[in-house]
Design a protein around this motif. Structure first.
Motif, PDB file in Angstrom:
ATOM      1  N   THR A 192       0.840  -1.192   0.000  1.00 15.30           N
ATOM      2  CA  THR A 192       0.000   0.000   0.000  1.00 15.30           C
ATOM      3  C   THR A 192       0.878   1.246   0.000  1.00 15.30           C
ATOM      4  N   ASN A 193       0.324   2.363  -0.443  1.00 14.77           N
ATOM      5  CA  ASN A 193       1.075   3.612  -0.448  1.00 14.77           C
ATOM      6  C   ASN A 193       1.030   4.254   0.939  1.00 14.77           C
ATOM      7  N   GLN A 194       1.563   5.457   1.079  1.00 15.09           N
ATOM      8  CA  GLN A 194       1.637   6.114   2.385  1.00 15.09           C
ATOM      9  C   GLN A 194       0.264   6.418   2.968  1.00 15.09           C
ATOM     10  N   GLN A 195      -0.753   6.529   2.120  1.00 17.66           N
ATOM     11  CA  GLN A 195      -2.113   6.769   2.600  1.00 17.66           C
ATOM     12  C   GLN A 195      -2.846   5.466   2.923  1.00 17.66           C
ATOM     13  N   GLY A 196      -2.161   4.341   2.811  1.00 18.12           N
ATOM     14  CA  GLY A 196      -2.763   3.051   3.113  1.00 18.12           C
ATOM     15  C   GLY A 196      -3.616   2.493   1.993  1.00 18.12           C
ATOM     16  N   GLU A 197      -3.539   3.105   0.813  1.00 20.75           N
ATOM     17  CA  GLU A 197      -4.332   2.647  -0.326  1.00 20.75           C
ATOM     18  C   GLU A 197      -3.505   1.727  -1.211  1.00 20.75           C
TER      19      GLU A 197
END
Length: 170
Positions: free
Chosen positions: A38-43
């Motif tokens: 996931t990316n830094q935004q949790g997506e």
């Protein structure tokens, strides 16, 4: 040397099924493949992989899948290039699919709405036809070159794929 690809993802739209001038079916599609992190935004992000499939397998894939269908593909990466209408050299990288696997039950696929015109079945002897040339190493393996004199690249004028949110299967 080795050039093998295995991907699991979802179709971003219906298979674009066309025919060569000799009547050989060829399908093109984009497969949305989730990344394993996931990316830094949790997506979770996805990659959109251009794929091409030939002959009876192309017809079967077009008949048994719909936008959003989860499939697995096996094949190889192939690159090609052409000069666009502005005279710029455009490079295309795509997966040439040799085998596919349907990864959801038929009942789930049948519940998906039928596309509203995204699927294109073009009969032989129409424009936008592919010119197939057999690969010398394997009579069951084909590569292709498309005549772009009348139309642009089927995946756009660059390698970037513009996909609206409506085309995302998730």
């Amino acid at each position: 040397m080795m050039n093998t690809v295995q991907l699991v993802g979802r179709l971003t739209k219906e298979i674009d099924l066309r025919y060569t001038s000799s009547g050989t079916p060829v399908g093109s599609f984009t497969l949305a493949v989730n990344r394993s992190f996931t990316n830094q935004q949790g997506e979770r992000e996805a990659d959109f992989i251009n794929c091409v499939i030939w002959r009876k397998a192309a017809e079967n894939l077009a008949n048994f899948t719909r936008k959003g269908s989860q499939i697995g593909v096996e094949g190889r990466i192939q690159t090609r290039s052409y000069d666009n209408q502005q005279g710029q050299r455009v490079y295309v990288t795509e997966v040439i699919v040799s085998n596919f696997h349907l990864l959801e039950p038929k009942s789930v696929t049948e519940q998906r709405p039928v596309s509203d015109g995204n699927q294109s079945y073009k009969q032989p002897n129409q424009t936008n036809q592919f010119k197939a040339q057999p690969n010398q190493t394997n009579s069951n393996d084909f590569s292709f070159n498309q005549d772009f004199s009348q139309n642009s690249n089927p995946f756009g004028d660059s390698q970037k794929v513009d996909i609206s949110e409506d085309d995302l299967p998730f």
